[in-house]
Design a protein around this motif. Structure first.
Motif, PDB file in Angstrom:
ATOM      1  N   ILE A 152       0.829  -1.207   0.000  1.00  0.00           N
ATOM      2  CA  ILE A 152       0.000   0.000   0.000  1.00  0.00           C
ATOM      3  C   ILE A 152       0.865   1.260   0.000  1.00  0.00           C
ATOM      4  CG2 ILE A 152      -0.163   0.077   2.521  1.00  0.00           C
ATOM      5  CD1 ILE A 152      -2.877   1.076  -0.048  1.00  0.00           C
ATOM      6  N   SER A 153       2.111   1.140   0.529  1.00  0.00           N
ATOM      7  CA  SER A 153       2.984   2.310   0.607  1.00  0.00           C
ATOM      8  C   SER A 153       3.525   2.731  -0.758  1.00  0.00           C
ATOM      9  CB  SER A 153       4.160   2.020   1.545  1.00  0.00           C
ATOM     10  OG  SER A 153       3.701   1.710   2.849  1.00  0.00           O
ATOM     11  N   THR A 154       3.437   1.859  -1.745  1.00  0.00           N
ATOM     12  CA  THR A 154       3.919   2.215  -3.079  1.00  0.00           C
ATOM     13  C   THR A 154       3.275   3.498  -3.569  1.00  0.00           C
ATOM     14  OG1 THR A 154       4.183  -0.142  -3.582  1.00  0.00           O
ATOM     15  CG2 THR A 154       4.201   1.384  -5.446  1.00  0.00           C
ATOM     16  N   ALA A 155       2.008   3.677  -3.250  1.00  0.00           N
ATOM     17  CA  ALA A 155       1.282   4.866  -3.715  1.00  0.00           C
ATOM     18  C   ALA A 155       1.858   6.141  -3.117  1.00  0.00           C
ATOM     19  CB  ALA A 155      -0.196   4.744  -3.367  1.00  0.00           C
ATOM     20  N   PHE A 156       2.418   6.079  -1.909  1.00  0.00           N
ATOM     21  CA  PHE A 156       3.005   7.278  -1.303  1.00  0.00           C
ATOM     22  C   PHE A 156       4.139   7.818  -2.170  1.00  0.00           C
ATOM     23  CE2 PHE A 156       6.213   9.282   1.425  1.00  0.00           C
ATOM     24  CZ  PHE A 156       5.457  10.292   2.002  1.00  0.00           C
ATOM     25  N   TYR A 157       4.908   6.912  -2.781  1.00  0.00           N
ATOM     26  CA  TYR A 157       6.068   7.317  -3.571  1.00  0.00           C
ATOM     27  C   TYR A 157       5.737   7.591  -5.032  1.00  0.00           C
ATOM     28  CZ  TYR A 157       8.599   5.565   0.502  1.00  0.00           C
ATOM     29  OH  TYR A 157       9.060   5.364   1.779  1.00  0.00           O
ATOM     30  N   ARG A 158       4.738   6.905  -5.580  1.00  0.00           N
ATOM     31  CA  ARG A 158       4.545   6.967  -7.030  1.00  0.00           C
ATOM     32  C   ARG A 158       3.285   7.706  -7.477  1.00  0.00           C
ATOM     33  NH1 ARG A 158       6.171   0.979  -9.330  1.00  0.00           N
ATOM     34  NH2 ARG A 158       7.786   0.499  -7.802  1.00  0.00           N
ATOM     35  N   ALA A 159       2.353   7.947  -6.577  1.00  0.00           N
ATOM     36  CA  ALA A 159       1.113   8.604  -6.996  1.00  0.00           C
ATOM     37  C   ALA A 159       1.408  10.001  -7.530  1.00  0.00           C
ATOM     38  CB  ALA A 159       0.135   8.680  -5.823  1.00  0.00           C
ATOM     39  N   SER A 160       0.689  10.381  -8.561  1.00  0.00           N
ATOM     40  CA  SER A 160       0.857  11.698  -9.183  1.00  0.00           C
ATOM     41  C   SER A 160      -0.508  12.171  -9.661  1.00  0.00           C
ATOM     42  CB  SER A 160       1.829  11.612 -10.357  1.00  0.00           C
ATOM     43  OG  SER A 160       1.254  10.858 -11.408  1.00  0.00           O
ATOM     44  N   PRO A 161      -0.645  13.464  -9.983  1.00  0.00           N
ATOM     45  CA  PRO A 161      -1.935  13.944 -10.508  1.00  0.00           C
ATOM     46  C   PRO A 161      -2.367  13.208 -11.770  1.00  0.00           C
ATOM     47  CG  PRO A 161      -0.580  15.794  -9.816  1.00  0.00           C
ATOM     48  CD  PRO A 161       0.287  14.575  -9.719  1.00  0.00           C
ATOM     49  N   LEU A 162      -1.400  12.798 -12.587  1.00  0.00           N
ATOM     50  CA  LEU A 162      -1.755  12.058 -13.798  1.00  0.00           C
ATOM     51  C   LEU A 162      -2.149  10.618 -13.502  1.00  0.00           C
ATOM     52  CD1 LEU A 162       1.001  13.332 -16.277  1.00  0.00           C
ATOM     53  CD2 LEU A 162      -1.406  14.015 -16.141  1.00  0.00           C
ATOM     54  N   GLU A 163      -1.551  10.044 -12.463  1.00  0.00           N
ATOM     55  CA  GLU A 163      -1.882   8.674 -12.057  1.00  0.00           C
ATOM     56  C   GLU A 163      -1.974   8.646 -10.535  1.00  0.00           C
ATOM     57  OE1 GLU A 163      -0.300   4.091 -12.736  1.00  0.00           O
ATOM     58  OE2 GLU A 163       0.683   5.769 -13.739  1.00  0.00           O
ATOM     59  N   PRO A 164      -3.129   9.040  -9.971  1.00  0.00           N
ATOM     60  CA  PRO A 164      -3.240   9.206  -8.512  1.00  0.00           C
ATOM     61  C   PRO A 164      -3.239   7.908  -7.720  1.00  0.00           C
ATOM     62  CG  PRO A 164      -5.337   9.650  -9.577  1.00  0.00           C
ATOM     63  CD  PRO A 164      -4.338   9.492 -10.671  1.00  0.00           C
ATOM     64  N   MET A 165      -3.483   6.749  -8.361  1.00  0.00           N
ATOM     65  CA  MET A 165      -3.473   5.455  -7.662  1.00  0.00           C
ATOM     66  C   MET A 165      -4.437   5.458  -6.471  1.00  0.00           C
ATOM     67  SD  MET A 165       0.676   4.811  -7.811  1.00  0.00           S
ATOM     68  CE  MET A 165       0.601   3.122  -7.206  1.00  0.00           C
ATOM     69  N   ASP A 166      -5.606   6.077  -6.658  1.00  0.00           N
ATOM     70  CA  ASP A 166      -6.671   6.170  -5.649  1.00  0.00           C
ATOM     71  C   ASP A 166      -6.304   7.078  -4.478  1.00  0.00           C
ATOM     72  OD1 ASP A 166      -8.259   4.411  -7.119  1.00  0.00           O
ATOM     73  OD2 ASP A 166      -7.451   2.660  -6.081  1.00  0.00           O
ATOM     74  N   VAL A 167      -5.173   7.785  -4.559  1.00  0.00           N
ATOM     75  CA  VAL A 167      -4.772   8.691  -3.480  1.00  0.00           C
ATOM     76  C   VAL A 167      -5.439  10.044  -3.683  1.00  0.00           C
ATOM     77  CG1 VAL A 167      -2.848   9.882  -2.371  1.00  0.00           C
ATOM     78  CG2 VAL A 167      -2.574   7.516  -3.144  1.00  0.00           C
ATOM     79  N   VAL A 168      -6.130  10.506  -2.632  1.00  0.00           N
ATOM     80  CA  VAL A 168      -6.765  11.818  -2.663  1.00  0.00           C
ATOM     81  C   VAL A 168      -5.804  12.880  -2.140  1.00  0.00           C
ATOM     82  CG1 VAL A 168      -8.709  13.186  -1.835  1.00  0.00           C
ATOM     83  CG2 VAL A 168      -9.020  10.752  -2.337  1.00  0.00           C
ATOM     84  N   LEU A 169      -5.071  12.526  -1.079  1.00  0.00           N
ATOM     85  CA  LEU A 169      -4.174  13.476  -0.435  1.00  0.00           C
ATOM     86  C   LEU A 169      -2.897  12.769  -0.012  1.00  0.00           C
ATOM     87  CD1 LEU A 169      -4.872  16.258   2.104  1.00  0.00           C
ATOM     88  CD2 LEU A 169      -3.406  14.367   2.835  1.00  0.00           C
ATOM     89  N   ARG A 170      -1.755  13.427  -0.242  1.00  0.00           N
ATOM     90  CA  ARG A 170      -0.462  12.950   0.272  1.00  0.00           C
ATOM     91  C   ARG A 170       0.074  14.004   1.224  1.00  0.00           C
ATOM     92  NH1 ARG A 170       3.130  10.784  -4.051  1.00  0.00           N
ATOM     93  NH2 ARG A 170       2.817  12.845  -4.984  1.00  0.00           N
ATOM     94  N   ARG A 171       0.430  13.576   2.412  1.00  0.00           N
ATOM     95  CA  ARG A 171       0.895  14.507   3.443  1.00  0.00           C
ATOM     96  C   ARG A 171       2.317  14.134   3.860  1.00  0.00           C
ATOM     97  NH1 ARG A 171      -3.036  15.781   8.361  1.00  0.00           N
ATOM     98  NH2 ARG A 171      -3.789  17.234   6.741  1.00  0.00           N
ATOM     99  N   ARG A 172       3.162  15.152   3.969  1.00  0.00           N
ATOM    100  CA  ARG A 172       4.515  14.966   4.485  1.00  0.00           C
ATOM    101  C   ARG A 172       4.657  15.760   5.778  1.00  0.00           C
ATOM    102  NH1 ARG A 172       7.672  12.657   0.435  1.00  0.00           N
ATOM    103  NH2 ARG A 172       6.852  12.922  -1.685  1.00  0.00           N
ATOM    104  N   PHE A 173       5.511  15.259   6.673  1.00  0.00           N
ATOM    105  CA  PHE A 173       5.673  15.875   7.986  1.00  0.00           C
ATOM    106  C   PHE A 173       7.087  16.404   8.166  1.00  0.00           C
ATOM    107  CE2 PHE A 173       2.338  12.664   8.525  1.00  0.00           C
ATOM    108  CZ  PHE A 173       1.324  13.432   9.076  1.00  0.00           C
ATOM    109  N   GLY A 174       7.175  17.585   8.780  1.00  0.00           N
ATOM    110  CA  GLY A 174       8.457  18.093   9.243  1.00  0.00           C
ATOM    111  C   GLY A 174       8.679  17.612  10.665  1.00  0.00           C
ATOM    112  N   VAL A 175       9.912  17.201  10.975  1.00  0.00           N
ATOM    113  CA  VAL A 175      10.212  16.605  12.277  1.00  0.00           C
ATOM    114  C   VAL A 175      11.451  17.273  12.859  1.00  0.00           C
ATOM    115  CG1 VAL A 175      10.762  14.469  13.512  1.00  0.00           C
ATOM    116  CG2 VAL A 175       9.281  14.396  11.488  1.00  0.00           C
ATOM    117  N   ASP A 176      11.410  17.538  14.152  1.00  0.00           N
ATOM    118  CA  ASP A 176      12.575  18.065  14.861  1.00  0.00           C
ATOM    119  C   ASP A 176      12.650  17.392  16.219  1.00  0.00           C
ATOM    120  OD1 ASP A 176      14.788  19.578  15.575  1.00  0.00           O
ATOM    121  OD2 ASP A 176      13.565  21.217  16.375  1.00  0.00           O
ATOM    122  N   ARG A 177      13.731  16.605  16.426  1.00  0.00           N
ATOM    123  CA  ARG A 177      13.938  15.881  17.689  1.00  0.00           C
ATOM    124  C   ARG A 177      12.718  15.056  18.091  1.00  0.00           C
ATOM    125  NH1 ARG A 177      16.888  20.652  18.440  1.00  0.00           N
ATOM    126  NH2 ARG A 177      15.090  21.777  19.228  1.00  0.00           N
ATOM    127  N   GLY A 178      12.142  14.380  17.123  1.00  0.00           N
ATOM    128  CA  GLY A 178      11.055  13.454  17.407  1.00  0.00           C
ATOM    129  C   GLY A 178       9.677  14.068  17.484  1.00  0.00           C
TER     130      GLY A 178
END
Length: 692
Positions: free
Chosen positions: A121-147
């Motif tokens: 299921i994680s493949t979609a996090f790396y490969r989904a795009s507007p042209l080929e969304p792979m059923d992904v509506v939203l992709r979220r990335r997080f900024g992290v500092d010291r956990g």
């Protein structure tokens, strides 16, 4: 001067900020809950008692499994358990959210709280795009500092907002984050073209041509982690091995796989992999190149099998008052049949006593006796059979056979046949042969020859998968040695033709893969540079037309163009200027590599010590395990390493230390492309003309 008018934020801006703040708080609460579940999983594993197994052997196996399980469930408070999230809404199913992280975390009911980045299921996090969304509506990335989560960034894939094509700020910040200590994993920043390599099937051998900064090494290590996750039972039995160019490189990458939860991967350099004796001699480059030639494989094969003698006398076996006889022509038929079976020399030799004994039993039966298997075993172990086998099919060892070839012109001539010219045979012969194999002064190139002989004598066990980095620097014989360790498995080969810095460097990947025994493979080119900034790669690329014509330069996709500084100085001020450059580079966070010609390591280290600049050294004699911000690096071991900033001392001397001009330029290309943020060049000698 009148006061500036106050500006009230718009209602829309205030509401957006409050919404983001609330969403970030909810995600932090989810992270805290995930950490609690991971703690529960680890405590459960620690509570299991291996001593209660049904027997001692089962208890030992269970203990090792539990130890690995507990180690994989350790939480690193400096990082977050997840780095991204995808919201999927498939047409035929319910909408779901998945948090993607370095390891799987589940709740008491077994439902996933964090999904392993290697799960399908994680493949979609790396490969989904507007042209080929792979059923992904939203992709979220997080900024992290010291956990702790400090920021989030959303990408709408069904109705994407207008964009200039640049990477998101969180993704870009992670790619460009200063490097300290060993190499980090890139699991949160894997790009689609990299992910396709990582998730190639276990049966597929992949060759990756990657320019500096394209992430080829990290891709190879993440592929190993993905294979172990997806084909765990198979690879647990057969094993996975990473082969790197030197010990400093292995130390540099050593933390990547453990950070991904994989601790069962072996690491080796080509020297430790082929450790068949003590290396005590250096030899000219042309001799080493000849010893690395693939033609030597046929010479060694012929030398081994020529030791099987043609029988001139019958085998006579006394037993009781009678003597049983196997004619020489029948013995020859047995030898020919064993040699034609395709088994190794020593394995065929072990079969010979039983085959001879079988023919003796046939003679017994023809005379009216009725011998059984015990009689055959006794005949096979009899002194007469053992002596006959020893003279007809002698036992061999790699060092003894190679010692004879390199010290006996007649033996080498017989084995060489038409493979080697008379001049080449003369090059291989020792000037002063050692009297015994134990006193032989073996060279590094001899190690691959000894490995070849060892494989002719007895098959080298095959692993399930081998990751070979900096493969372009290996000779054909060294490639054969690595390939036989994956004869029944697959390989991931990583390298850059432009970075070949040995006289025997491979000319093409097709040739290299053929020597590895992997004619059928996928060749992938990575040319998007994520590590090396644009100003540095463009400067180093000036060398490409002179050392690798036709090979394209990588295209940097970094938002930060980086920094390039040239510091010409007088010869008597060189080391003082180096100290000043290093001190300036060390003012900012991140690692600093001071890369110098091998012969200058002591002088540069002494200058830094005299100026009280703390530093380490990555040369063989002074290596240690402590991470320091500043490291003095011999040019010969810089390959594969990366530093936030590098100080390169005397580029002309670095290039001149190599045996020829092209190899020198390739070494310099490697050195110039080790920087992640900034490159400073300090020189008293003129720069090579190719750079100016």
């Amino acid at each position: 001067m009148p006061p500036s008018p106050s500006v009230e934020p718009s209602t829309e801006t205030t509401e957006t900020t409050e919404a983001l703040t609330g969403e970030l708080a909810r995600e932090q609460a989810y992270l805290d809950a995930a950490r609690a579940q991971l703690t529960r999983m680890r405590e459960l594993a620690e509570s299991l008692d291996a001593s209660k197994a049904s027997d001692a052997i089962s208890g030992e196996v269970l203990g090792r499994v539990l130890a690995r399980r507990i180690a994989s469930l350790q939480d690193d408070p400096r990082t977050a358990l997840f780095f991204g999230r995808i919201d999927v809404d498939p047409p035929g199913g319910p909408a779901e959210q998945f948090h993607i992280g370095r390891r799987h975390v589940s709740d008491e009911a077994g439902d996933p709280v964090v999904v392993d980045w290697r799960a399908p299921i994680s493949t979609a996090f790396y490969r989904a795009s507007p042209l080929e969304p792979m059923d992904v509506v939203l992709r979220r990335r997080f900024g992290v500092d010291r956990g702790r989560l400090t920021a989030l960034e959303d990408e709408q894939l069904r109705e994407p907002a207008p964009t200039d094509g640049a990477a998101g700020s969180i993704l870009a910040a992670e790619i460009e984050r200063p490097r300290t200590g060993p190499m980090r994993d890139i699991v949160s920043t894997i790009q689609p073209e990299q992910d396709e390599i990582v998730r190639s099937d276990v049966a597929v051998s992949v060759c990756v041509q990657g320019a500096p900064g394209t992430g080829k090494t990290a891709v190879g290590l993440h592929r190993a982690a993905w294979l172990l996750y997806s084909f765990r039972e198979r690879l647990d039995r057969s094993g996975v091995l990473v082969v790197g160019p030197n010990r400093a490189f292995l130390d540099h990458i050593g933390a990547v796989l453990p950070s991904l939860g994989e601790v069962r991967v072996g690491h080796a350099t080509i020297e430790t992999l082929l450790g068949h004796g003590r290396v005590r001699a250096d030899e000219p480059a042309d001799v080493a190149t000849l010893k690395g030639d693939a033609r030597l494989a046929a010479v060694l094969h012929r030398a081994v099998w020529s030791q099987v003698a043609r029988p001139t006398e019958a085998l006579v076996v006394p037993r009781g008052v009678r003597k049983w006889r196997v004619p020489a022509y029948e013995v020859q038929e047995i030898l020919d049949e064993l040699a034609a079976r395709g088994v190794r020399y020593s394995a065929a030799r072990e079969l010979l006593p039983q085959r001879l004994a079988h023919h003796v039993l046939l003679e017994m039966e023809r005379s009216g006796e009725a011998p059984d298997d015990r009689v055959q075993d006794a005949v096979a172990k009899s002194p007469a059979v053992r002596k006959y086998v020893a003279t007809t099919w002698p036992a061999l060892d790699p060092q003894g056979l190679l010692h004879r070839l390199l010290s006996d012109a007649q033996a080498l001539r017989a084995a060489a046949h038409d493979e080697l010219t008379a001049e080449e045979q003369a090059m291989l012969l020792w000037d002063k042969p050692a009297r015994t194999k134990g006193a032989a002064r073996w060279s590094r190139a001899d190690m691959a020859l000894l490995d070849e002989v060892d494989d002719v004598l007895r098959r080298v066990p095959s692993l399930g998968h081998v990751v070979l980095d900096e493969a372009q620097d290996l000779s054909p014989m060294q490639l054969r040695a690595v390939g036989r360790r994956a004869s029944t498995g697959s390989v991931t080969v990583l390298g850059d033709i432009a970075q070949g810095t040995t006289p025997w460097a491979t000319g093409s990947w097709e040739e290299a893969m053929r020597h590895l025994g992997k004619d059928t493979h996928d060749l992938v080119v990575l040319d998007r540079g994520f590590r090396v900034p644009a100003v540095v790669i463009e400067y180093a690329a000036r060398l490409l037309p002179h050392m690798a014509p036709g090979l394209g330069a990588p295209v940097s996709v970094r938002e930060n163009p980086g920094r390039l500084e040239l510091r010409p100085t007088a010869a008597d001020e060189l080391y003082s200027e180096v100290v000043r450059a290093v001190e300036a580079a060390a003012e900012a966070p991140g690692s600093v590599g001071v890369i110098v010609a091998d012969a200058s390591v002591d002088a540069v280290s002494s200058a830094l010590a005299a100026a009280s600049v703390p530093h380490g050294r990555l040369d063989v004699d002074h290596g240690d395990d402590e991470d320091r911000q500043v490291e003095v690096v011999p040019a010969s071991v810089a390959k594969g390493l990366e530093f936030d900033r590098t100080v390169v001392v005397e580029p002309r001397a670095i290039a001149a230390a190599e045996p020829d001009e092209r190899t020198g330029l390739r070494r310099l290309y490697v050195v110039l492309t080790r920087a992640v943020s900034g490159l400073t060049i300090v020189h008293a000698e003129p720069l090579p003309a190719e750079l100016t």
